[in-house]
Design a protein around this motif. Structure first.
Motif, PDB file in Angstrom:
ATOM      1  N   ASN A 244       0.866  -1.192   0.000  1.00 43.17           N
ATOM      2  CA  ASN A 244       0.000   0.000   0.000  1.00 43.17           C
ATOM      3  C   ASN A 244       0.897   1.234   0.000  1.00 43.17           C
ATOM      4  O   ASN A 244       1.703   1.427   0.927  1.00 43.17           O
ATOM      5  N   TRP A 245       0.734   2.072  -1.039  1.00 43.65           N
ATOM      6  CA  TRP A 245       1.588   3.256  -1.187  1.00 43.65           C
ATOM      7  C   TRP A 245       0.849   4.507  -0.748  1.00 43.65           C
ATOM      8  O   TRP A 245      -0.305   4.704  -1.099  1.00 43.65           O
ATOM      9  N   TYR A 246       1.547   5.367   0.011  1.00 50.42           N
ATOM     10  CA  TYR A 246       0.967   6.617   0.523  1.00 50.42           C
ATOM     11  C   TYR A 246       1.828   7.796   0.091  1.00 50.42           C
ATOM     12  O   TYR A 246       3.059   7.729   0.102  1.00 50.42           O
ATOM     13  N   LYS A 247       1.128   8.865  -0.282  1.00 51.04           N
ATOM     14  CA  LYS A 247       1.791  10.155  -0.478  1.00 51.04           C
ATOM     15  C   LYS A 247       1.270  11.061   0.621  1.00 51.04           C
ATOM     16  O   LYS A 247       0.090  11.409   0.631  1.00 51.04           O
ATOM     17  N   GLY A 248       2.161  11.431   1.559  1.00 52.32           N
ATOM     18  CA  GLY A 248       1.684  12.091   2.782  1.00 52.32           C
ATOM     19  C   GLY A 248       0.859  11.096   3.561  1.00 52.32           C
ATOM     20  O   GLY A 248       1.293   9.982   3.843  1.00 52.32           O
TER      21      GLY A 248
ATOM     22  N   MET B  28      -2.398   6.073  -2.160  1.00 51.29           N
ATOM     23  CA  MET B  28      -2.295   6.242  -3.606  1.00 51.29           C
ATOM     24  C   MET B  28      -2.807   5.004  -4.334  1.00 51.29           C
ATOM     25  O   MET B  28      -3.738   5.077  -5.138  1.00 51.29           O
ATOM     26  N   VAL B  29      -2.178   3.854  -4.000  1.00 50.45           N
ATOM     27  CA  VAL B  29      -2.492   2.642  -4.744  1.00 50.45           C
ATOM     28  C   VAL B  29      -2.119   1.431  -3.891  1.00 50.45           C
ATOM     29  O   VAL B  29      -1.237   1.499  -3.042  1.00 50.45           O
ATOM     30  N   SER B  30      -2.839   0.329  -4.075  1.00 50.78           N
ATOM     31  CA  SER B  30      -2.509  -0.948  -3.452  1.00 50.78           C
ATOM     32  C   SER B  30      -2.189  -1.939  -4.559  1.00 50.78           C
ATOM     33  O   SER B  30      -2.915  -2.025  -5.567  1.00 50.78           O
ATOM     34  N   SER B  31      -1.124  -2.725  -4.391  1.00 49.70           N
ATOM     35  CA  SER B  31      -0.684  -3.609  -5.463  1.00 49.70           C
ATOM     36  C   SER B  31       0.114  -4.770  -4.874  1.00 49.70           C
ATOM     37  O   SER B  31       0.687  -4.665  -3.783  1.00 49.70           O
ATOM     38  N   LYS B  32       0.144  -5.877  -5.609  1.00 47.47           N
ATOM     39  CA  LYS B  32       0.985  -7.005  -5.211  1.00 47.47           C
ATOM     40  C   LYS B  32       2.425  -6.811  -5.687  1.00 47.47           C
ATOM     41  O   LYS B  32       3.301  -7.611  -5.342  1.00 47.47           O
ATOM     42  N   LEU B  33       2.666  -5.779  -6.482  1.00 46.39           N
ATOM     43  CA  LEU B  33       4.005  -5.516  -6.988  1.00 46.39           C
ATOM     44  C   LEU B  33       4.783  -4.697  -5.974  1.00 46.39           C
ATOM     45  O   LEU B  33       4.274  -3.719  -5.417  1.00 46.39           O
ATOM     46  N   GLN B  34       6.032  -5.070  -5.794  1.00 52.11           N
ATOM     47  CA  GLN B  34       6.883  -4.409  -4.806  1.00 52.11           C
ATOM     48  C   GLN B  34       7.320  -3.028  -5.270  1.00 52.11           C
ATOM     49  O   GLN B  34       7.674  -2.184  -4.452  1.00 52.11           O
ATOM     50  N   GLU B  35       7.266  -2.779  -6.564  1.00 50.72           N
ATOM     51  CA  GLU B  35       7.733  -1.504  -7.114  1.00 50.72           C
ATOM     52  C   GLU B  35       6.589  -0.761  -7.782  1.00 50.72           C
ATOM     53  O   GLU B  35       5.687  -1.371  -8.364  1.00 50.72           O
ATOM     54  N   HIS B  36       6.654   0.565  -7.667  1.00 49.56           N
ATOM     55  CA  HIS B  36       5.653   1.443  -8.298  1.00 49.56           C
ATOM     56  C   HIS B  36       6.417   2.467  -9.131  1.00 49.56           C
ATOM     57  O   HIS B  36       7.252   3.210  -8.603  1.00 49.56           O
ATOM     58  N   THR B  37       6.138   2.520 -10.442  1.00 50.72           N
ATOM     59  CA  THR B  37       6.919   3.337 -11.369  1.00 50.72           C
ATOM     60  C   THR B  37       6.050   4.429 -11.970  1.00 50.72           C
ATOM     61  O   THR B  37       4.874   4.199 -12.283  1.00 50.72           O
ATOM     62  N   VAL B  38       6.670   5.635 -12.172  1.00 50.27           N
ATOM     63  CA  VAL B  38       5.930   6.760 -12.731  1.00 50.27           C
ATOM     64  C   VAL B  38       6.911   7.675 -13.459  1.00 50.27           C
ATOM     65  O   VAL B  38       8.085   7.773 -13.076  1.00 50.27           O
ATOM     66  N   TYR B  39       6.433   8.319 -14.545  1.00 52.45           N
ATOM     67  CA  TYR B  39       7.185   9.383 -15.199  1.00 52.45           C
ATOM     68  C   TYR B  39       6.746  10.693 -14.537  1.00 52.45           C
ATOM     69  O   TYR B  39       5.581  11.088 -14.644  1.00 52.45           O
ATOM     70  N   VAL B  40       7.645  11.368 -13.858  1.00 52.90           N
ATOM     71  CA  VAL B  40       7.254  12.393 -12.891  1.00 52.90           C
ATOM     72  C   VAL B  40       7.075  13.777 -13.500  1.00 52.90           C
ATOM     73  O   VAL B  40       7.685  14.114 -14.519  1.00 52.90           O
ATOM     74  N   THR B  41       6.203  14.545 -12.823  1.00 50.42           N
ATOM     75  CA  THR B  41       6.097  15.994 -13.006  1.00 50.42           C
ATOM     76  C   THR B  41       6.250  16.630 -11.621  1.00 50.42           C
ATOM     77  O   THR B  41       6.341  15.924 -10.609  1.00 50.42           O
ATOM     78  N   GLU B  42       6.228  17.962 -11.557  1.00 48.39           N
ATOM     79  CA  GLU B  42       6.397  18.640 -10.270  1.00 48.39           C
ATOM     80  C   GLU B  42       5.314  18.234  -9.266  1.00 48.39           C
ATOM     81  O   GLU B  42       5.536  18.250  -8.050  1.00 48.39           O
TER      82      GLU B  42
ATOM     83  N   ASP C 106       4.262  15.426  -8.614  1.00 46.38           N
ATOM     84  CA  ASP C 106       4.592  14.152  -7.954  1.00 46.38           C
ATOM     85  C   ASP C 106       5.543  14.334  -6.779  1.00 46.38           C
ATOM     86  O   ASP C 106       5.834  13.368  -6.065  1.00 46.38           O
ATOM     87  N   ALA C 107       6.068  15.536  -6.601  1.00 50.57           N
ATOM     88  CA  ALA C 107       6.963  15.773  -5.473  1.00 50.57           C
ATOM     89  C   ALA C 107       6.202  15.585  -4.168  1.00 50.57           C
ATOM     90  O   ALA C 107       5.011  15.878  -4.070  1.00 50.57           O
ATOM     91  N   GLY C 108       6.873  15.081  -3.138  1.00 45.47           N
ATOM     92  CA  GLY C 108       6.228  14.914  -1.839  1.00 45.47           C
ATOM     93  C   GLY C 108       6.908  13.838  -1.014  1.00 45.47           C
ATOM     94  O   GLY C 108       7.973  13.333  -1.362  1.00 45.47           O
ATOM     95  N   LYS C 109       6.247  13.466   0.100  1.00 43.94           N
ATOM     96  CA  LYS C 109       6.767  12.458   1.020  1.00 43.94           C
ATOM     97  C   LYS C 109       6.021  11.147   0.806  1.00 43.94           C
ATOM     98  O   LYS C 109       4.789  11.115   0.890  1.00 43.94           O
ATOM     99  N   TYR C 110       6.773  10.073   0.544  1.00 45.38           N
ATOM    100  CA  TYR C 110       6.192   8.774   0.238  1.00 45.38           C
ATOM    101  C   TYR C 110       6.524   7.762   1.336  1.00 45.38           C
ATOM    102  O   TYR C 110       7.618   7.783   1.915  1.00 45.38           O
ATOM    103  N   SER C 111       5.555   6.892   1.614  1.00 47.43           N
ATOM    104  CA  SER C 111       5.773   5.797   2.564  1.00 47.43           C
ATOM    105  C   SER C 111       4.953   4.597   2.097  1.00 47.43           C
ATOM    106  O   SER C 111       4.079   4.714   1.230  1.00 47.43           O
ATOM    107  N   CYS C 112       5.240   3.421   2.701  1.00 46.70           N
ATOM    108  CA  CYS C 112       4.491   2.227   2.342  1.00 46.70           C
ATOM    109  C   CYS C 112       4.123   1.441   3.591  1.00 46.70           C
ATOM    110  O   CYS C 112       4.700   1.645   4.669  1.00 46.70           O
ATOM    111  N   HIS C 113       3.141   0.578   3.426  1.00 46.59           N
ATOM    112  CA  HIS C 113       2.622  -0.246   4.526  1.00 46.59           C
ATOM    113  C   HIS C 113       2.143  -1.532   3.869  1.00 46.59           C
ATOM    114  O   HIS C 113       1.431  -1.500   2.859  1.00 46.59           O
TER     115      HIS C 113
END
Length: 1353
Positions: free
Chosen positions: A140-144, A148-162, A164-171
Motif C-alpha cells: 500500500n503506497w501513501y503520499k503524505g 495512492m495505490v494498493s498492489s501485489k508488486l513491490q515496485e511502483h513506477t511513474v514518469y514524474v512531473t512537479e 509528484d513531489a512529496g513524502k512517500y511511505s508504504c505499509h
C-alpha cells in the motif's frame, strides 16, 4: 487491628477435588507488537462465584477476570498460568502457556534513480520488508497521509512531473493472512523542472602547451547515477546559423564527471560543452554552458587587442594545413573573443527613486538604446552578481549598501554603471495605547492613541483598523465616548506622511475587551470574626481590571418602610487608589455590613456596589450573652430554636437581630415573620436553611454585642459549642443525624479539611490549646457530611483567677466519695470538741472507716447488658452497653471477636460490612472493672446505593423538560420514599421515583438522591452526584463537506449538530428565502430530506437547483423542544457548460475599496433577461442589483460605483425564471490584494499571480506568496506556474513586510477533456446548434432515403 486479622487469612488452601482450569490463547501464542492477545482461564463446572488469579513468569499472583486481554502488546511476552479461588478454596494451577512477542516488521522505501529527480524522468519506488515465513504481501503506497495505490508488486513506477513531489511511505499486509507491517518512514521525492549541467575548467582556461587541464561536468542539485559526455562547439554553415556539437574523439561516456587532458596541445583550443544522462530509457539533461579553452605558446599580457591578435596568430599557425571548410571555426573563436569587448555597447545608468524616501527606494538600471532582450545583473558591495529586473525595490535595512549594475544579451556584457550608495532606515513602527485600560466596561469613555517615533517628519495621517477592516483616518487620538460590547476587538494603526510619501509599518494589534458592567468585589483579611483590638483590612478590587481605579467604602443600613438598602460612607475612610481600608484596632462599633465601590475616568465611570461583607467584633467581657437552646451552633430543619439575651443584672431592653445571606441586611426578631420575641428571648418555631446567619444582641441605644454564627442544615450536623473554648478545657464534638434514633453517628471528623479522627461517635480533645482553633466538620459514609463550624479558642485565665472554691468544686465533682470524707471529718472534729475525753488513738478507727468507704472491689459491681437496636435493620445497628446502677463516671471497653479491647462510648454504631462479628463490653471506673457482658453477634449487609439518571441528557437548555429518576436495587423492600438533593441542599421528598421540571439556568448543578423505607427503618447510601448543565438556548451549527463550491454531479453532505450536545436529537433542513419588504427571512423545508436522528443530509449528485442558502434545526423530547435555526450555509453549484458567464471588470477576484466594479451576464446568443444577484455575510440573504442601494443595473450589467468591504460576497447570474448560474466569489479589501483569475484554470495552462497595493505607482509589489498558509515563493513581483495541475488547487495569498497581507483566494483547477470524451453525438450537436440549416439538410436526406426504399424505380 482489624487489618492485621484479615491479612492473616491463609492463602494456600488447595482442595484436590476442585476442577483444574484450562488456559488457552486466542488468536495464537506467537504475536507481533501492537496486536491484542486474549488468555482464557476456563473451568469445567457450573458453580459460579470464582475469582481468578494470574501469574507471569512465576511472579507474585494478582487477581483479574477469567479472560485477560493483553492489548497492543509490546513487552507482555512470557510464561503465564492461572488458578481459581472461591472463598478459601483454591484450584490447582493450569498448564503454563508461553506468549511470544515478535517485533512487527517495518518496511523501508527506496527511490531510484535518486530522491532528487527532474520532470520527465522515470522514477521507481520500491518497498522492501524483512519478515520470515511470509511469501506474499500486498503493498500500500501513501503520499503524505493519502493512500495512492494498493498492489501485489513491490515496485511502483511513474514518469514524474512537479506535482509528484512529496513524502512517500508504504505499509504492507499479508495477502493470505492477517499479518501487517508498521508504516515505513517517509522518504522525500523532490522534482525540479529540467536538469541543467554546469561545465567548469581546472586549474584555468588559459594554458600553455604541455599544461594539464580537466573539464568538470556536474548536474545542478543532483549527483547520483549520471554518465557524462563532452563536445566541442562548431559553427554551422547552415543558413539558420545554428550550432553543432561534435563529440570529443578522446573522451568516453563515464560516471566520473571529469575529462582530463594530461598535456595540452594547440589543437585543444576551442569551445566545449557537456551533457549527462541516466536511467533506462535514458533521461538526458540540457547542454551545459559553453566553456572556452585557450592554449598558446606565448606569454600574453597587455590589452584586449593584443590578446586578440595573439590568439589569431596562434590559430593562423595551424590554418596553413586546414581545409577551407574549417574557416568558420576560426571565425567563431575570434568572435567569441570579441564578444567580451564592451567598448561599442552602451553603459547603463543607475538611478534612485524617489530621492526623498528613507524607508523604500527603487533602483532603476537604464540603457540608452532601443534593442531589447537584455538581462540585468546586480552587484552589492562588490559581491557575487545576481540576476533581477531592470527596476529593483530596496526596503530592508540589511539591503543597504553600494550597488552597481550591468546588462547582458546572449554572451555580450556591458560595462558596470557608476556605483550608487543606498542607506535604508528601519521603517518606523507605531504602537497603540488604550486608555484607561485594555479591559473596559460598557459605557466607559475609551481613547485609542497611536504613537510613532520618526525623525524629520512633523505631520502624519493616522489610519485606524479594527481587525483587518479600515475604520477611519483621523488625528493621533481616536475617542469612543460610550463603548459597547460591539466595540471589543483587536485595534491597530498605520500612519502616512501628509507632505511626503513616507509610510510606517502596521502597529501590533492591541486587544480591547468590553464587559457588561464593572463589578467591585470586597473581601476581609485576616478574617470576618474579630475580638476587640484585632487589626482588620477591607480589600476592594474590580473583577478583571486593576488600572486607574479609586475606591470608596460604605456601611449598609436598612430602611424599614420599603425594605430598601441605604449606604452610608465611612467617616474614617478616604477615596484612594490603593483598594485597601485598614482598621488597626477593631472596636465593637465596627461590627456591621460593608460594601465598596470604584470609579475612574473623566467624566467618572462608577462600578456597581460590591458584594456585602459582614464584620463581627466580639467584646472581651461583653455585658450580655446570647444563649442558644439547644446549645450548639448547627441545628436541624423543622425544629424549634430559642435565642435569649441574658444580662447579669437585667435582661430587659435587649433585642435579637440577625444577618443572613438571603436578605443581605440586618433584621429584627421583634418585627419579622421568621421569629417572635418575648422579652429578650427570640423563638424560631420551625427552622429552615434560610435561617442560617449571624445572630446578636442589640441594646435600645443601638450597641451590638456577642454575635454568634448559626447554621441550619438538612441531614447531618456537627454538635459543637456556641461560645469560644478556653485553653486547658475539654472539647467534645459529636456527629448527629436527624432521621436516626439515637441521633449520634459513628463518623469521621475533620479539621480544616484534614482527617483527624475516624469512625467514632465523639471526638474529644482533653486539653484545648490555641493550635486547635479552626474549621471542624464530620462526615458519614451513607448519611453525608455536616457543614463546617469555626471553633474559637481564647486564652486561659491567670492563676489568681482560679479560686480555692473552684478547685474544691472541681475535685468534689470528680470524686463524690471525697465529699462524704470531708463531711465525716467535719463531724468528727465537732464530736471531739464536745467530748474532750475522746482519745487521739480513736482517730485511726475513723480513718479506717473512711478507707473502707473508698476501698473498691468488683464483686458487688453490676454486670453490663449488651443490646442491639434495632433488630430489623440489616444496614446499621447500634450496640448499647447498659449498667443497672445510678453512679456515673464509667468508661466503656469493647472487644470484637475476642481481640484487644478499645475504649468507646456506651453506644457504638456498626454500619460497615467489615465491622460484623461477635461483640462484648465491660465498664471501668478508676481501677475497678465490671465483668464482660454476654456476647452478641452482628451481621451487616451492604447498604444499597441508588443511582440518578437524567433525561433527555445531562446537558440541556433553558425551557427543556427534564426528568430526574432515582433507581435502587434492594431485595425485600417494596415501598421507598425518595429524597432529592441539589448539592448539599435538600429539595423535596416524594413517593414518586421521578422528579420533573422545566429548567432554567438556576437549575444547573449536581443532583443526588437518598431513599428511606416508608414502612421500615431501612436507609440507602447517598447516590453519586450527577451534573446537570443548563445552557441558554440550544444552537445548531451547519457545515458542508467536502466543500461549498461544487460542480454539477459532485456529492455533498450538509452536517447539522447541536453545540455541546449529541443525545436524542432529530434534525430538519431548510432553504432561506429573503422577503425584501421587511428584510426578514422565510425558511422552506428541503423537499428531498426527512426528519431523522443522523444529523446528515446527503445529495449524491449536485444539480444547479441545489444552489442556495441553507439552515437546519433540531428538536427532542415530548413536548418537542426546538433549537434556534442554525447559521446560514451557502452552497454554490457551477454548471459544466453554463449557458451564461459572469464577467468581472477588472478581471480578478479581489478588488480595492472605493473603486468601480462592473459585473456582466454574457450569454452566447442573448444577454437580455439576466439579473446579477449576490449573497454577503453582512445580510445573509440574496440581494438583487436591480433593486438595491449598493449597485445599479443596466441591461444585464451591474455596476458598483464605489466598492466597500461590505461588498465582499458571492455574485451570480439569475434568469427571469429563477435559474441561478455561474457563482463567483469576490473580495473587497483595504490595502494589499492578490491578482488572481476569476474562473477555474484548466490543467496545462499557465497561472500568474501578482500582489497589488492601491497607494503606490506602479501598484505591483515585490512580495511573498503563500499556498494554504505555506510559503511557496518569496520576494518576487509575480508568481508564475507555467503548467497548472490539480495539485496546485488551494488557497493563495501574498504578504508584504510593510504594506500588509492580502486575503486568501481559492484557485480552482479543472481537468482538460480527453479526445475520447468528445463523442460523435457531441460533435453533431455542436455543429447543428451552430448551423440550423444543416439540421434541415439532414432531415431532407433522411426523407429522401426512406422514399427511395419504398419506390425502387
Amino acid at each position: 487491628m482489624r487489618e492485621n486479622i484479615t491479612s492473616h487469612v491463609p492463602t494456600d488452601i488447595i482442595l484436590t477435588d476442585l476442577p483444574r482450569p484450562t488456559l488457552t490463547v486466542e488468536p495464537q501464542s506467537s504475536v507481533l507488537t501492537g496486536d491484542t492477545v486474549f488468555l482464557r482461564c476456563s473451568l469445567d463446572q457450573t458453580l459460579g462465584g470464582w475469582e481468578f488469579l494470574w501469574s507471569k513468569d512465576s511472579n507474585t499472583e494478582y487477581t483479574d477476570t477469567a479472560i485477560k486481554g493483553i492489548d497492543r502488546v509490546s513487552g507482555g511476552g512470557g510464561e503465564y498460568r492461572c488458578r481459581a479461588r472461591r472463598g478459601q478454596s483454591y484450584t490447582d494451577y493450569s498448564e503454563p502457556v508461553t506468549v511470544t512477542i515478535h517485533e512487527r516488521p517495518k518496511p523501508r522505501v527506496t527511490i531510484k534513480p535518486d530522491q532528487h529527480v527532474f520532470r520527465g524522468e522515470r522514477v521507481t519506488l520500491r518497498c522492501d520488508i524483512d519478515a520470515e515465513g511470509v511469501s506474499s504481501w500486498k503493498y500500500n503506497w501513501y503520499k503524505g497521509r493519502t493512500l495512492m495505490v494498493s498492489s501485489k508488486l513491490q515496485e511502483h513506477t511513474v514518469y514524474v512531473t512537479e506535482s509528484d513531489a512529496g513524502k512517500y511511505s508504504c505499509h504492507v499486509t499479508e495477502t493470505e493472512g492477517s499479518g501487517k507491517s508498521q508504516q515505513s518512514d517517509e522518504v522525500t521525492l523532490t522534482v525540479s523542472k529540467e536538469a541543467q549541467t554546469v561545465l567548469s575548467v581546472s586549474p584555468q582556461t588559459w594554458l600553455t602547451e604541455g599544461d594539464p587541464v580537466t573539464l568538470n561536468c556536474a548536474v545542478t542539485g543532483s549527483s547520483t547515477g549520471w554518465t557524462f559526455s563532452w563536445f566541442t562547439v562548431s559553427s554551422s554553415v547552415n543558413t539558420d546559423k545554428s550550432v553543432r556539437y561534435e563529440p570529443l574523439s578522446d573522451s568516453r561516456r563515464g560516471a566520473g564527471g571529469k575529462h582530463t587532458v594530461s598535456s595540452a596541445d594547440l589543437k585543444h583550443t576551442g569551445v566545449y560543452v557537456c551533457r549527462a544522462e541516466r536511467g533506462n530509457p535514458a533521461y538526458k539533461t540540457l547542454y551545459s554552458n559553453t566553456q572556452p579553452l585557450w592554449v598558446t605558446d606565448l606569454t600574453l599580457s597587455g590589452s584586449l587587442e593584443a590578446l586578440t591578435q595573439s590568439v589569431s596568430l596562434t590559430v593562423c599557425h595551424y590554418w596553413v594545413s586546414m581545409k577551407l571548410s574549417q574557416l568558420p571555426l576560426v571565425l567563431l573563436l575570434i568572435s567569441i573573443i570579441h564578444s567580451a569587448h564592451t567598448e561599442d555597447l552602451p553603459r547603463p545608468t543607475l538611478t534612485v527613486e524617489p530621492q526623498s524616501s528613507v524607508f523604500t527606494v527603487f533602483l532603476k538600471c537604464s540603457l540608452d538604446q532601443t534593442l531589447g532582450g537584455w538581462e540585468f545583473l546586480w552587484s552589492k558591495d562588490s559581491n557575487t552578481e545576481d540576476t533581477d529586473a531592470a527596476t529593483r525595490a530596496i526596503e530592508r535595512v540589511s539591503d543597504g549598501g553600494e550597488y552597481r549594475c550591468r546588462a547582458r544579451r546572449e554572451q555580450r556584457y556591458t560595462d558596470y554603471s557608476e556605483p550608487v550608495t543606498v542607506t535604508i532606515y528601519e521603517r518606523p513602527k507605531p504602537r497603540v495605547i488604550i486608555k484607561p485600560d485594555q479591559h473596559v466596561f460598557r459605557g466607559e469613555r475609551v481613547t485609542l492613541r497611536c504613537d510613532i517615533d520618526a525623525d524629520g517628519v512633523s505631520s502624519w495621517k493616522y489610519n485606524w483598523f479594527k481587525g483587518v477592516s479600515f475604520m477611519v483616518s483621523s488625528k493621533q487620538e481616536h475617542t469612543v465616548n460610550y463603548v459597547t460590547e460591539s466595540d471589543a476587538g483587536k485595534y491597530s494603526c498605520h500612519v502616512t506622511e501628509t507632505e511626503g510619501s513616507g509610510v510606517s509599518q502596521h502597529s501590533d494589534e492591541v486587544t480591547l475587551t468590553v464587559s457588561e458592567e464593572a463589578q467591585a468585589v470586597l473581601s476581609v483579611s485576616p478574617q470576618t470574626w474579630l475580638t476587640e483590638g484585632d487589626p482588620v483590612t477591607l480589600n476592594c478590587a474590580v473583577t478583571g481590571s486593576s488600572t486607574g481605579w479609586t475606591f470608596s467604602w460604605f456601611t449598609v443600613s436598612s430602611v424599614n418602610t420599603d425594605e430598601s438598602v441605604r449606604y452610608e460612607p465611612l467617616s474614617d475612610s478616604r477615596r484612594g487608589a490603593g483598594g485597601k481600608h485598614t482598621v488597626s484596632s477593631a472596636d465593637l462599633k465596627h461590627t456591621g455590613v460593608y460594601v465598596c465601590r470604584a470609579e475612574r475616568g473623566n467624566p467618572a465611570y462608577e462600578t456597581l456596589y460590591s458584594n456585602k461583607q459582614p464584620l463581627w467584633v466580639t467584646g472581651v467581657s461583653p455585658p450580655v450573652s446570647l444563649i442558644i437552646r439547644p446549645s450548639r451552633t448547627q441545628h436541624f430543619i423543622l425544629v424549634s430554636l430559642s435565642l435569649s439575651c441574658e444580662d447579669q443584672s437585667n435582661s430587659d431592653g435587649w433585642t435579637v437581630r440577625r444577618y443572613t445571606e438571603r436578605w443581605g441586611r440586618p433584621e429584627d426578631c421583634s418585627s419579622s415573620v421568621w421569629g417572635s420575641q418575648t422579652g429578650s428571648t427570640c423563638t424560631i418555631s420551625s427552622t429552615s436553611t434560610s435561617d442560617t446567619g449571624v445572630y446578636w444582641c442589640q441594646s435600645e441605644s443601638g450597641e451590638e454585642y456577642h454575635p454568634v454564627n448559626i447554621t441550619v442544615h438538612y441531614g447531618v450536623i456537627l454538635e459543637s459549642p456556641v461560645h469560644p473554648v478556653t485553653e486547658g478545657e475539654t472539647l467534645t464534638l459529636r456527629c448527629l443525624y436527624q432521621h436516626a434514633s439515637p441521633s449520634i453517628l459513628s463518623a469521621d471528623f475533620y479539621k480544616d479539611g484534614s482527617l483527624v479522627q475516624n469512625q467514632t461517635t465523639e471526638m474529644i480533645i482533653p486539653t484545648v490549646s490555641k493550635s486547635h482553633e479552626g474549621f471542624y466538620n464530620c462526615k458519614h459514609t451513607a448519611r453525608g457530611e455536616s457543614p463546617k463550624s469555626w471553633i474559637s479558642v481564647r486564652g486561659s485565665r491567670s492563676e489568681s483567677q482560679i479560686s480555692v472554691l473552684k478547685i474544691l468544686t472541681s475535685v468534689l465533682a470528680a470524686c463524690p466519695y471525697l465529699l462524704v470524707t470531708v463531711v465525716l471529718i467535719y463531724k468528727c472534729c465537732r464530736m471531739r470538741s464536745k467530748t474532750p475525753d475522746m482519745k487521739l488513738s480513736q482517730l485511726p478507727l475513723v480513718l479506717l472507716l473512711i478507707s473502707i468507704i473508698h476501698s473498691g472491689h468488683t464483686e458487688d459491681l453490676p454486670r453490663p447488658t449488651l443490646t442491639v437496636e434495632p433488630q430489623s435493620s440489616v444496614f446499621t445497628v447500634y450496640l448499647r452497653c447498659s449498667l443497672d446502677q445510678t453512679l456515673g463516671g464509667w468508661e466503656f471497653l469493647w472487644s470484637k471477636d475476642s481481640n484487644t479491647e478499645h475504649t468507646d462510648a456506651a453506644i457504638q454504631a456498626i454500619d460497615r460490612v467489615s465491622d460484623g462479628g461477635e461483640y462484648r463490653c465491660r465498664a471501668r471506673r478508676g481501677q475497678r472493672y465490671t465483668d464482660y457482658s454476654e456476647p452478641v453477634t452482628v451481621t451487616i449487609h451492604e447498604r444499597p446505593k441508588p443511582r440518578v439518571i437524567i433525561k433527555p441528557d445531562q446537558h440541556v437548555f433553558r425551557g427543556e423538560r427534564v426528568t430526574l429518576r432515582c433507581d435502587i436495587d434492594a431485595d425485600g423492600v417494596s415501598s421507598w420514599k425518595y429524597n432529592w438533593y441539589k448539592g448539599v441542599s435538600f429539595m423535596v421528598s416524594s413517593k414518586l421515583q421521578e422528579h420533573t421540571v422545566y429548567v432554567t439556568e438556576s437549575d444547573a448543578g449536581k443532583y443526588s438522591c437518598h431513599v428511606t423505607e416508608t414502612e421500615g427503618s431501612g436507609v440507602s447510601q447517598f447516590s453519586d452526584e450527577v451534573t446537570l448543565t443548563v445552557s441558554e438556548e440550544a444552537q445548531t451549527v451547519l457545515s458542508v463537506s467536502p466543500q461549498m463550491w461544487l460542480t454539477e454531479g459532485d456529492p455533498v453532505t450538509l452536517n447539522c449538530a447541536v453545540t455541546g450536545s449529541s443525545t436524542g436529537w432529530t434534525f430538519s433542513w431548510f432553504t432561506v428565502f429573503s422577503i425584501n419588504t421587511d428584510y426578514s427571512d422565510r425558511y422552506e423545508p428541503v423537499s428531498d430530506s426527512r426528519r431523522g436522528p443522523g444529523g446528515k443530509h446527503t445529495v449524491s449528485s449536485a444539480d444547479l437547483e441545489h444552489t442556495g442558502v441553507y439552515v437546519c434545526r433540531a428538536e427532542r423530547g415530548n413536548p418537542a423542544y426546538k433549537t434556534l435555526y442554525s447559521n446560514t450555509q451557502p452552497l454554490w453549484v457551477t454548471g459544466v457548460s453554463p449557458p451564461v458567464s459572469l464577467i468581472i471588470r477588472p478581471n480578478r477576484t479581489q478588488h480595492f475599496t472605493s473603486v468601480s466594479l462592473s459585473l456582466s451576464c454574457e450569454d452566447q446568443s442573448n444577454s437580455d433577461g439576466w439579473t446579477v444577484r449576490r449573497y454577503t455575510e453582512r445580510w445573509r440573504g440574496p440581494e438583487d442589483c436591480s433593486s438595491s442601494v449598493w449597485g445599479s443595473q443596466t441591461g444585464s450589467t451591474c455596476t458598483i460605483n464605489s466598492t466597500s468591504t461590505s461588498d465582499t460576497g458571492v455574485y451570480w447570474c439569475q434568469s427571469e425564471s429563477g435559474e441561478e448560474y455561474h457563482p463567483v466569489n469576490i473580495t473587497v479589501h483595504y490595502g494589499v490584494i492578490l491578482e488572481s483569475p476569476v474562473h477555474p484554470v484548466t490543467e496545462g495552462e499557465t497561472l500568474t499571480l501578482r500582489c497589488l497595493y492601491d497607494y503606490v505607482s506602479p501598484p505591483i509589489l515585490s512580495a511573498d506568496f503563500y499556498k494554504d498558509g505555506s510559503l511557496v515563493q518569496n520576494q518576487t513581483t509575480e508568481m508564475i506556474i507555467p503548467t497548472v495541475s490539480k495539485s496546485h488547487e488551494g488557497f493563495y495569498n501574498c504578504k508584504h513586510t510593510a504594506r500588509g497581507e492580502s486575503p486568501k483566494s481559492w484557485i480552482s483547477v479543472r481537468g482538460s477533456r480527453s479526445e475520447s470524451q468528445i463523442s460523435v453525438l457531441k460533435i453533431l450537436t455542436s455543429v447543428l446548434a451552430a448551423c440550423p440549416y444543416l439540421l434541415v439538410t439532414v432531415v431532407l436526406i433522411y426523407k429522401c432515403c426512406r422514399m427511395r426504399s419504398k419506390t425502387p424505380e
